[in-house]
Design a protein around this motif. Structure first.
Motif, PDB file in Angstrom:
ATOM      1  N   TYR A   1       0.836  -1.205   0.000  1.00 51.53           N
ATOM      2  CA  TYR A   1       0.000   0.000   0.000  1.00 51.53           C
ATOM      3  C   TYR A   1       0.875   1.261   0.000  1.00 51.53           C
ATOM      4  O   TYR A   1       0.650   2.193  -0.781  1.00 51.53           O
ATOM      5  CB  TYR A   1      -0.918   0.002   1.217  1.00 51.53           C
ATOM      6  CG  TYR A   1      -1.884   1.166   1.250  1.00 51.53           C
ATOM      7  CD1 TYR A   1      -3.115   1.093   0.608  1.00 51.53           C
ATOM      8  CD2 TYR A   1      -1.558   2.341   1.916  1.00 51.53           C
ATOM      9  CE1 TYR A   1      -4.000   2.167   0.620  1.00 51.53           C
ATOM     10  CE2 TYR A   1      -2.430   3.419   1.933  1.00 51.53           C
ATOM     11  CZ  TYR A   1      -3.648   3.322   1.292  1.00 51.53           C
ATOM     12  OH  TYR A   1      -4.507   4.395   1.305  1.00 51.53           O
ATOM     13  N   ASN A   2       1.860   1.274   0.886  1.00 55.91           N
ATOM     14  CA  ASN A   2       2.749   2.440   0.968  1.00 55.91           C
ATOM     15  C   ASN A   2       3.517   2.636  -0.335  1.00 55.91           C
ATOM     16  O   ASN A   2       3.761   3.771  -0.769  1.00 55.91           O
ATOM     17  CB  ASN A   2       3.723   2.276   2.136  1.00 55.91           C
ATOM     18  CG  ASN A   2       3.039   2.409   3.480  1.00 55.91           C
ATOM     19  OD1 ASN A   2       1.962   2.997   3.590  1.00 55.91           O
ATOM     20  ND2 ASN A   2       3.654   1.860   4.513  1.00 55.91           N
ATOM     21  N   ARG A   3       3.896   1.510  -0.950  1.00 55.48           N
ATOM     22  CA  ARG A   3       4.647   1.601  -2.217  1.00 55.48           C
ATOM     23  C   ARG A   3       3.760   2.119  -3.348  1.00 55.48           C
ATOM     24  O   ARG A   3       4.218   2.872  -4.221  1.00 55.48           O
ATOM     25  CB  ARG A   3       5.223   0.232  -2.561  1.00 55.48           C
ATOM     26  CG  ARG A   3       6.225   0.264  -3.712  1.00 55.48           C
ATOM     27  CD  ARG A   3       7.409   1.165  -3.399  1.00 55.48           C
ATOM     28  NE  ARG A   3       8.335   1.232  -4.522  1.00 55.48           N
ATOM     29  CZ  ARG A   3       8.148   1.981  -5.619  1.00 55.48           C
ATOM     30  NH1 ARG A   3       7.064   2.750  -5.703  1.00 55.48           N
ATOM     31  NH2 ARG A   3       9.026   1.981  -6.596  1.00 55.48           N
ATOM     32  N   LEU A   4       2.485   1.736  -3.328  1.00 51.09           N
ATOM     33  CA  LEU A   4       1.537   2.278  -4.305  1.00 51.09           C
ATOM     34  C   LEU A   4       1.359   3.785  -4.115  1.00 51.09           C
ATOM     35  O   LEU A   4       1.279   4.536  -5.089  1.00 51.09           O
ATOM     36  CB  LEU A   4       0.187   1.573  -4.181  1.00 51.09           C
ATOM     37  CG  LEU A   4       0.040   0.246  -4.919  1.00 51.09           C
ATOM     38  CD1 LEU A   4      -1.184  -0.512  -4.409  1.00 51.09           C
ATOM     39  CD2 LEU A   4      -0.072   0.465  -6.429  1.00 51.09           C
ATOM     40  N   GLN A   5       1.314   4.208  -2.867  1.00 52.66           N
ATOM     41  CA  GLN A   5       1.191   5.636  -2.587  1.00 52.66           C
ATOM     42  C   GLN A   5       2.410   6.383  -3.120  1.00 52.66           C
ATOM     43  O   GLN A   5       2.284   7.503  -3.645  1.00 52.66           O
ATOM     44  CB  GLN A   5       1.049   5.874  -1.085  1.00 52.66           C
ATOM     45  CG  GLN A   5       0.847   7.340  -0.698  1.00 52.66           C
ATOM     46  CD  GLN A   5      -0.412   7.930  -1.322  1.00 52.66           C
ATOM     47  OE1 GLN A   5      -1.516   7.451  -1.047  1.00 52.66           O
ATOM     48  NE2 GLN A   5      -0.258   8.961  -2.150  1.00 52.66           N
ATOM     49  N   ASP A   6       3.562   5.766  -3.017  1.00 55.55           N
ATOM     50  CA  ASP A   6       4.783   6.375  -3.537  1.00 55.55           C
ATOM     51  C   ASP A   6       4.686   6.549  -5.054  1.00 55.55           C
ATOM     52  O   ASP A   6       5.086   7.585  -5.601  1.00 55.55           O
ATOM     53  CB  ASP A   6       5.987   5.502  -3.176  1.00 55.55           C
ATOM     54  CG  ASP A   6       7.300   6.142  -3.577  1.00 55.55           C
ATOM     55  OD1 ASP A   6       7.493   7.332  -3.304  1.00 55.55           O
ATOM     56  OD2 ASP A   6       8.141   5.444  -4.167  1.00 55.55           O
ATOM     57  N   THR A   7       4.141   5.540  -5.726  1.00 58.73           N
ATOM     58  CA  THR A   7       3.963   5.631  -7.182  1.00 58.73           C
ATOM     59  C   THR A   7       2.969   6.725  -7.541  1.00 58.73           C
ATOM     60  O   THR A   7       3.189   7.502  -8.481  1.00 58.73           O
ATOM     61  CB  THR A   7       3.478   4.284  -7.753  1.00 58.73           C
ATOM     62  OG1 THR A   7       4.419   3.247  -7.423  1.00 58.73           O
ATOM     63  CG2 THR A   7       3.330   4.350  -9.270  1.00 58.73           C
ATOM     64  N   ILE A   8       1.877   6.788  -6.797  1.00 58.85           N
ATOM     65  CA  ILE A   8       0.885   7.851  -7.010  1.00 58.85           C
ATOM     66  C   ILE A   8       1.537   9.230  -6.868  1.00 58.85           C
ATOM     67  O   ILE A   8       1.292  10.146  -7.674  1.00 58.85           O
ATOM     68  CB  ILE A   8      -0.273   7.716  -5.996  1.00 58.85           C
ATOM     69  CG1 ILE A   8      -1.164   6.508  -6.330  1.00 58.85           C
ATOM     70  CG2 ILE A   8      -1.098   8.995  -5.923  1.00 58.85           C
ATOM     71  CD1 ILE A   8      -2.090   6.711  -7.484  1.00 58.85           C
TER      72      ILE A   8
END
Length: 270
Positions: free
Chosen positions: A244-251
């Motif tokens: 989840y945190n890594r997806l937020q980083d991509t966003i």
């Protein structure tokens, strides 16, 4: 240019997947000093009797070698990635399934770029490799493809960028729901965090883990007393938090790219 290099270069022919292969390799030999040993490696490992799909990957592999890394490192990193056979119709040679370089082009680019970035941050190569493993475990193929495209400024259409953004939002929403269901059914965790009503939120969970990491680091540096704290969440739940945190980083990267390219004036990302 040495005669043996010229003769070997003449063996590389352009193809529909890599239309300027010969010109590219000539430039790399003359301008970037691609060694004869590495050129021979590319020929034997990625060209002779290989499909056009494999041959296109000469580009990311050769770029990695030109950065001073070894062929063993190139193979070790490539082996971390999923085989392309499951993900594209262009990978059509059954005999090449599970071959070390039977990978998606952008996946190889992402892996080599990320490893090189960590090494340049003064990480040891072992640490850089372990961090790369974490990156691959916590990202999807689409994420890795999107991020390398952002880095190379490959996005020229707003719609393509928006499609990536929305797909990652959908993934994050699913993770939020799955995490809440998972932890709500974890009786041991419910009892442990009974005084924290928001523990089922994946964002709050990430904050909890970050606080534990910070306090444990302070203990290591003798700036805080007490025993080392353990995570209250199990391995599966921690992996969900990391993804989840890594997806937020991509966003966040997509939003920064949009701002720098004035895409926010055309359509706001929400």
């Amino acid at each position: 240019m040495e005669l043996k290099k010229k003769l070997l270069l003449s063996c590389f022919k352009d193809n529909c997947y890599f239309k300027n292969l010969n010109e590219y390799l000539n430039d790399m030999v003359e301008q970037k000093d691609l060694s004869y040993e590495n050129l021979k490696y590319l020929y034997l490992k990625m060209y002779i009797n290989k499909s056009y799909f494999i041959r296109q990957n000469i580009y990311p592999v050769s770029q990695f070698l030109l950065n001073g890394y070894t062929t063993k490192e190139a193979e070790k990193i490539a082996e971390l990635l999923p085989d392309a056979n499951k993900f594209t119709i262009f990978c059509y040679e059954e005999k090449e399934v599970n071959y070390v370089y039977n990978k998606l082009f952008k996946d190889l680019e992402f892996a080599y770029y990320t490893y090189d970035k960590y090494v340049k941050e003064n990480e040891s190569k072992n640490t850089a490799f372990e961090r790369l493993i974490e990156e691959i475990n916590n990202t999807s193929l689409d994420q890795r493809s999107c991020e390398i495209s952002l880095m190379k400024n490959d996005f020229t259409k707003k719609d393509d960028l928006e499609t990536c953004y929305k797909s990652f939002e959908i993934e994050m929403d699913k993770l939020r729901k799955d995490f809440k269901e998972n932890v709500s059914n974890d009786k041991k965790l419910v009892e442990h965090l009974k005084n924290n009503d928001s523990f089922t939120s994946i964002m709050v969970a990430g904050t909890i883990l970050g606080g534990i990491d910070l306090r444990n680091m302070q203990r290591e540096n003798d700036k805080l007393n007490g025993e080392v704290e353990k995570y209250p969440y199990n391995e599966e739940q921690i992996q969900m938090i990391d993804k989840y945190n890594r997806l937020q980083d991509t966003i966040d990267k997509i939003e920064r790219f949009a701002e720098l390219n004035n895409l926010e004036d055309e359509e706001e990302f929400e």
